[in-house]
Motif scaffolding. Structure first.
Motif, PDB file in Angstrom:
ATOM      1  N   MET A 462      61.172  67.502  18.035  1.00 38.12           N
ATOM      2  CA  MET A 462      60.642  66.418  18.877  1.00 38.12           C
ATOM      3  C   MET A 462      59.274  66.033  18.328  1.00 38.12           C
ATOM      4  O   MET A 462      58.699  66.757  17.510  1.00 38.12           O
ATOM      5  CB  MET A 462      60.579  66.850  20.350  1.00 38.12           C
ATOM      6  CG  MET A 462      59.865  68.138  20.615  1.00 38.12           C
ATOM      7  SD  MET A 462      60.136  68.711  22.322  1.00 38.12           S
ATOM      8  CE  MET A 462      61.871  69.187  22.258  1.00 38.12           C
ATOM      9  N   PRO A 463      58.713  64.924  18.753  1.00 39.33           N
ATOM     10  CA  PRO A 463      57.497  64.399  18.109  1.00 39.33           C
ATOM     11  C   PRO A 463      56.190  65.059  18.555  1.00 39.33           C
ATOM     12  O   PRO A 463      55.114  64.627  18.119  1.00 39.33           O
ATOM     13  CB  PRO A 463      57.519  62.918  18.486  1.00 39.33           C
ATOM     14  CG  PRO A 463      58.218  62.875  19.798  1.00 39.33           C
ATOM     15  CD  PRO A 463      59.270  63.950  19.717  1.00 39.33           C
ATOM     16  N   ASP A 464      56.240  66.090  19.400  1.00 36.72           N
ATOM     17  CA  ASP A 464      54.995  66.628  19.958  1.00 36.72           C
ATOM     18  C   ASP A 464      54.056  67.192  18.895  1.00 36.72           C
ATOM     19  O   ASP A 464      52.836  67.071  19.002  1.00 36.72           O
ATOM     20  CB  ASP A 464      55.281  67.679  21.036  1.00 36.72           C
ATOM     21  CG  ASP A 464      56.280  68.739  20.606  1.00 36.72           C
ATOM     22  OD1 ASP A 464      56.727  68.722  19.443  1.00 36.72           O
ATOM     23  OD2 ASP A 464      56.625  69.603  21.447  1.00 36.72           O
ATOM     24  N   THR A 465      54.616  67.802  17.830  1.00 37.28           N
ATOM     25  CA  THR A 465      53.761  68.353  16.772  1.00 37.28           C
ATOM     26  C   THR A 465      53.038  67.229  16.022  1.00 37.28           C
ATOM     27  O   THR A 465      51.845  67.336  15.709  1.00 37.28           O
ATOM     28  CB  THR A 465      54.587  69.197  15.790  1.00 37.28           C
ATOM     29  OG1 THR A 465      55.163  70.301  16.499  1.00 37.28           O
ATOM     30  CG2 THR A 465      53.726  69.736  14.662  1.00 37.28           C
ATOM     31  N   VAL A 466      53.754  66.151  15.750  1.00 36.52           N
ATOM     32  CA  VAL A 466      53.136  65.012  15.062  1.00 36.52           C
ATOM     33  C   VAL A 466      52.064  64.382  15.952  1.00 36.52           C
ATOM     34  O   VAL A 466      50.982  64.001  15.479  1.00 36.52           O
ATOM     35  CB  VAL A 466      54.206  63.978  14.669  1.00 36.52           C
ATOM     36  CG1 VAL A 466      53.559  62.770  14.003  1.00 36.52           C
ATOM     37  CG2 VAL A 466      55.227  64.604  13.729  1.00 36.52           C
ATOM     38  N   GLU A 467      52.327  64.293  17.231  1.00 37.09           N
ATOM     39  CA  GLU A 467      51.336  63.735  18.156  1.00 37.09           C
ATOM     40  C   GLU A 467      50.071  64.588  18.180  1.00 37.09           C
ATOM     41  O   GLU A 467      48.943  64.045  18.204  1.00 37.09           O
ATOM     42  CB  GLU A 467      51.943  63.642  19.554  1.00 37.09           C
ATOM     43  CG  GLU A 467      53.024  62.577  19.653  1.00 37.09           C
ATOM     44  CD  GLU A 467      53.871  62.692  20.921  1.00 37.09           C
ATOM     45  OE1 GLU A 467      54.664  61.776  21.177  1.00 37.09           O
ATOM     46  OE2 GLU A 467      53.738  63.717  21.644  1.00 37.09           O
ATOM     47  N   ALA A 468      50.236  65.910  18.136  1.00 38.00           N
ATOM     48  CA  ALA A 468      49.066  66.798  18.075  1.00 38.00           C
ATOM     49  C   ALA A 468      48.314  66.616  16.764  1.00 38.00           C
ATOM     50  O   ALA A 468      47.072  66.652  16.722  1.00 38.00           O
ATOM     51  CB  ALA A 468      49.506  68.256  18.248  1.00 38.00           C
ATOM     52  N   ALA A 469      49.062  66.415  15.679  1.00 38.33           N
ATOM     53  CA  ALA A 469      48.430  66.203  14.370  1.00 38.33           C
ATOM     54  C   ALA A 469      47.620  64.913  14.357  1.00 38.33           C
ATOM     55  O   ALA A 469      46.525  64.856  13.771  1.00 38.33           O
ATOM     56  CB  ALA A 469      49.506  66.176  13.283  1.00 38.33           C
ATOM     57  N   LYS A 484      67.914  65.635  14.432  1.00 38.37           N
ATOM     58  CA  LYS A 484      68.565  64.469  15.034  1.00 38.37           C
ATOM     59  C   LYS A 484      67.528  63.470  15.561  1.00 38.37           C
ATOM     60  O   LYS A 484      67.814  62.279  15.705  1.00 38.37           O
ATOM     61  CB  LYS A 484      69.477  64.911  16.172  1.00 38.37           C
ATOM     62  CG  LYS A 484      70.718  65.669  15.706  1.00 38.37           C
ATOM     63  CD  LYS A 484      71.583  66.059  16.890  1.00 38.37           C
ATOM     64  CE  LYS A 484      72.836  66.799  16.423  1.00 38.37           C
ATOM     65  NZ  LYS A 484      73.705  67.215  17.570  1.00 38.37           N
ATOM     66  N   ARG A 485      66.330  63.990  15.833  1.00 35.11           N
ATOM     67  CA  ARG A 485      65.281  63.132  16.394  1.00 35.11           C
ATOM     68  C   ARG A 485      64.172  62.876  15.379  1.00 35.11           C
ATOM     69  O   ARG A 485      63.027  62.640  15.737  1.00 35.11           O
ATOM     70  CB  ARG A 485      64.713  63.761  17.663  1.00 35.11           C
ATOM     71  CG  ARG A 485      65.761  63.923  18.774  1.00 35.11           C
ATOM     72  CD  ARG A 485      65.146  64.495  20.034  1.00 35.11           C
ATOM     73  NE  ARG A 485      64.111  63.618  20.584  1.00 35.11           N
ATOM     74  CZ  ARG A 485      63.404  63.885  21.673  1.00 35.11           C
ATOM     75  NH1 ARG A 485      63.629  65.012  22.346  1.00 35.11           N
ATOM     76  NH2 ARG A 485      62.489  63.051  22.111  1.00 35.11           N
ATOM     77  N   ASP A 486      64.519  62.888  14.096  1.00 31.73           N
ATOM     78  CA  ASP A 486      63.522  62.613  13.056  1.00 31.73           C
ATOM     79  C   ASP A 486      62.803  61.277  13.285  1.00 31.73           C
ATOM     80  O   ASP A 486      61.591  61.167  13.055  1.00 31.73           O
ATOM     81  CB  ASP A 486      64.188  62.582  11.672  1.00 31.73           C
ATOM     82  CG  ASP A 486      64.225  63.957  11.009  1.00 31.73           C
ATOM     83  OD1 ASP A 486      63.540  64.866  11.494  1.00 31.73           O
ATOM     84  OD2 ASP A 486      64.944  64.113  10.002  1.00 31.73           O
ATOM     85  N   GLN A 487      63.548  60.278  13.729  1.00 31.27           N
ATOM     86  CA  GLN A 487      62.964  58.950  13.857  1.00 31.27           C
ATOM     87  C   GLN A 487      61.812  58.934  14.857  1.00 31.27           C
ATOM     88  O   GLN A 487      60.844  58.174  14.686  1.00 31.27           O
ATOM     89  CB  GLN A 487      64.030  57.940  14.277  1.00 31.27           C
ATOM     90  CG  GLN A 487      63.550  56.491  14.261  1.00 31.27           C
ATOM     91  CD  GLN A 487      62.998  56.072  12.902  1.00 31.27           C
ATOM     92  OE1 GLN A 487      63.626  56.280  11.867  1.00 31.27           O
ATOM     93  NE2 GLN A 487      61.795  55.491  12.892  1.00 31.27           N
ATOM     94  N   ASP A 488      61.869  59.797  15.863  1.00 32.77           N
ATOM     95  CA  ASP A 488      60.768  59.860  16.836  1.00 32.77           C
ATOM     96  C   ASP A 488      59.465  60.245  16.141  1.00 32.77           C
ATOM     97  O   ASP A 488      58.403  59.660  16.410  1.00 32.77           O
ATOM     98  CB  ASP A 488      61.086  60.886  17.928  1.00 32.77           C
ATOM     99  CG  ASP A 488      62.242  60.458  18.818  1.00 32.77           C
ATOM    100  OD1 ASP A 488      62.673  59.296  18.719  1.00 32.77           O
ATOM    101  OD2 ASP A 488      62.717  61.302  19.607  1.00 32.77           O
ATOM    102  N   SER A 489      59.542  61.240  15.254  1.00 37.59           N
ATOM    103  CA  SER A 489      58.342  61.684  14.529  1.00 37.59           C
ATOM    104  C   SER A 489      57.913  60.635  13.506  1.00 37.59           C
ATOM    105  O   SER A 489      56.706  60.398  13.308  1.00 37.59           O
ATOM    106  CB  SER A 489      58.620  63.013  13.824  1.00 37.59           C
ATOM    107  OG  SER A 489      58.854  64.034  14.772  1.00 37.59           O
TER     108      SER A 489
END
Length: 510
Positions: A462-469, A484-489
């Protein structure tokens, strides 16, 4: 009744003195080939086995002791009346003592100049057969495979204290020895046939040392090395200073070696509990160590440092200022040794530090079994990277991403590494979820996270790690991709101008 000893040894260390001692105790000696010649040259009375069997050695010595007159003498149960009657019927003399060691197959295996034909000829047949026969019949036959036992056995024979417990101990040593020998041969044939994962997996290791305890003081432990010598290994390290290694020292030091093997440039790695706490790459080893230290100046305390260049006086001066368990390097200058050996407890290890791949298997014990796999030699090539985001990484970001990817491979999963300018600035290891590892790495890096890159050992579910970055100021991310959720990141990256790289290769480390 005269006692009979059979002596047939490849390793003739101290055999003459032992044989003389047996003669003095009234033993009759029978022997074969080169052993017989050595004994007679030393003036020791011995009979040829072929005189006993009334059959010559044939097939270039492949067949000499494989005969009922020998094996009947080895296997007869002296308490069995039927066995005793058959010995008399066939005129077979019992054998009371067997001294045998085997053709040097291990040495032939290690010698690069030995041909395959020579290796085959060094597979002993008669020797293991005699050893196994005598060891099976240990109640009646004492069997010696190890030359270091000669003195003790002579003493026991003189004092008539060669009891059943000692005979059992000697028999156990025989079967361990032949099992080791056969495992080496099996490994050789596996290599010849390209068999990596056979139906039965036979491995053998040789004891390096007993350890004071294992991971904790209530656990017993020992350190073993694989029989096939490996230069890039703690098992062959040259310890220059300090007390012996502990179980945890060995685990941590091995982790440090595996990490340092990833880097060509002057590199220093600090390790704690099998995870890197700091990695630095620079133009000199002293500058590399400064980077590794500054990466986490707290966690390095009580840790292990590995360098892939010789440790000089300047580097040693910095190392001396910190409490370290071990320093590993390909060598130490005399000035460095003078400085570091002032500290009583620091261990200094010389190891041939190499960059490259290991062909040994990774073996992990589980209750009632083993897991066996190839070493993680994978390193995604830059040419194989793909770029799912609108922005591609800059040249500097690419260098840092490659540095961080090499580091995260050796961090316990879930793993996140932040890096900048060839230095780790934050490491999150062994968390139950990826955002937890990211938060640890980001918190550790502080202001250094700004314009750093981030490496993740596996994809983002899920995108939470990218959001933290994003919040931390990270500018580029490297990860395997495949969720499956690559597009979110990807979308979060594109919204904030972050470059992302897919390697297509995961590096879970459990």
């Amino acid at each position: 009744m005269t006692k009979r000893a059979l002596i047939s040894v490849s390793d003739k260390s101290n055999i003459e003195a032992f044989a003389k001692g047996l003669i003095e105790l009234g033993f009759e000696i029978i022997s074969t080939g080169g052993t017989l010649k050595a004994l007679k040259t030393a003036g020791i009375s011995a009979q040829a086995v072929e005189k006993i069997t009334d059959f010559p050695e044939i097939l270039d010595g492949r067949v000499k002791t494989l005969h009922p007159y020998i094996h009947g003498g080895l296997l007869a149960d002296r308490k069995n009346d039927k066995h005793e009657a058959q010995l008399k019927e066939y005129n077979i003399t019992p054998i009371d003592l067997v001294i045998v060691n085997l053709y040097p197959f291990q040495e032939a295996l290690a010698n690069e100049n030995t041909t395959d034909a020579d290796k085959i000829e060094n597979i002993d047949i008669g020797g293991p057969t005699m050893l196994r026969a005598a060891a099976k019949n240990f109640a009646n036959v004492a069997v010696i495979v190890d030359p270091t036992d000669y003195t003790d056995i002579l003493q026991a024979l003189k004092q008539d204290t060669l009891d059943q417990n000692k005979r059992l101990e000697l028999a156990g040593k025989v079967f361990r020895h032949t099992a080791h020998y056969d495992a080496l041969i099996a490994g050789y044939f596996n290599e010849q046939t390209g068999t990596q994962y056979p139906d039965t997996y036979s491995v053998t290791y040789e004891k390096v040392q007993s350890l004071r305890y294992g991971e904790n003081p209530h656990q017993e432990a020992a350190f073993y090395k694989q029989a096939k010598a490996v230069s890039f290994s703690l098992a062959t390290a040259n310890q220059l200073h300090g007390k012996e290694l502990s179980y945890n020292n060995i685990q941590d030091a091995n982790a440090a070696l595996e990490i340092i093997a990833e880097y060509k440039e002057p590199t220093a790695v600090a390790v704690k509990h099998m995870n890197p706490c700091g990695i630095g790459v620079s133009d000199s080893i002293v500058n590399a160590f400064e980077k590794a230290y500054e990466a986490d100046s707290i966690s390095i305390f009580g840790g292990i440092v590995a360098c892939n260049r010789p440790v000089d006086g300047n580097t040693a001066t910095l190392l001396r200022e910190i409490f370290l368990e071990i320093v590993i390097a390909p060598s130490f200058t005399q000035e460095a040794l003078d400085i570091l050996t002032e500290k009583k407890n620091i261990r200094l290890l010389e190891v041939l530090v190499e960059q490259g791949k290991s062909d040994s298997k990774k073996i992990t014990s589980v209750t009632g079994g083993l897991l066996v796999q190839d070493q993680d030699n994978g390193m995604a090539d830059e040419n194989d990277w793909t770029f799912p985001t609108k922005r591609k990484p800059s040249e500097q970001e690419t260098a840092d991403l490659l540095f961080a990817w090499r580091a995260v491979k050796h961090v316990k999963s879930n793993a996140i590494v932040l890096a900048k300018d060839n230095q780790t600035v934050g490491i999150g290891a062994g968390q139950m979820n990826r955002i937890g590892a990211a938060n640890i790495a980001i918190e550790q890096s502080g202001d250094k996270a700004n314009e750093a890159v981030l490496a993740s050992d596996a994809f983002f579910p899920m995108p939470d790690t990218v959001e933290a970055a994003v919040k931390a100021g990270v500018t580029a991310i490297i990860q395997p991709g495949g969720s499956k959720r690559d597009q979110d990141s990807i979308s979060v990256c594109d919204d904030h101008g972050i470059a992302m790289v897919y390697t297509g290769m995961r590096h879970f480390k459990h």
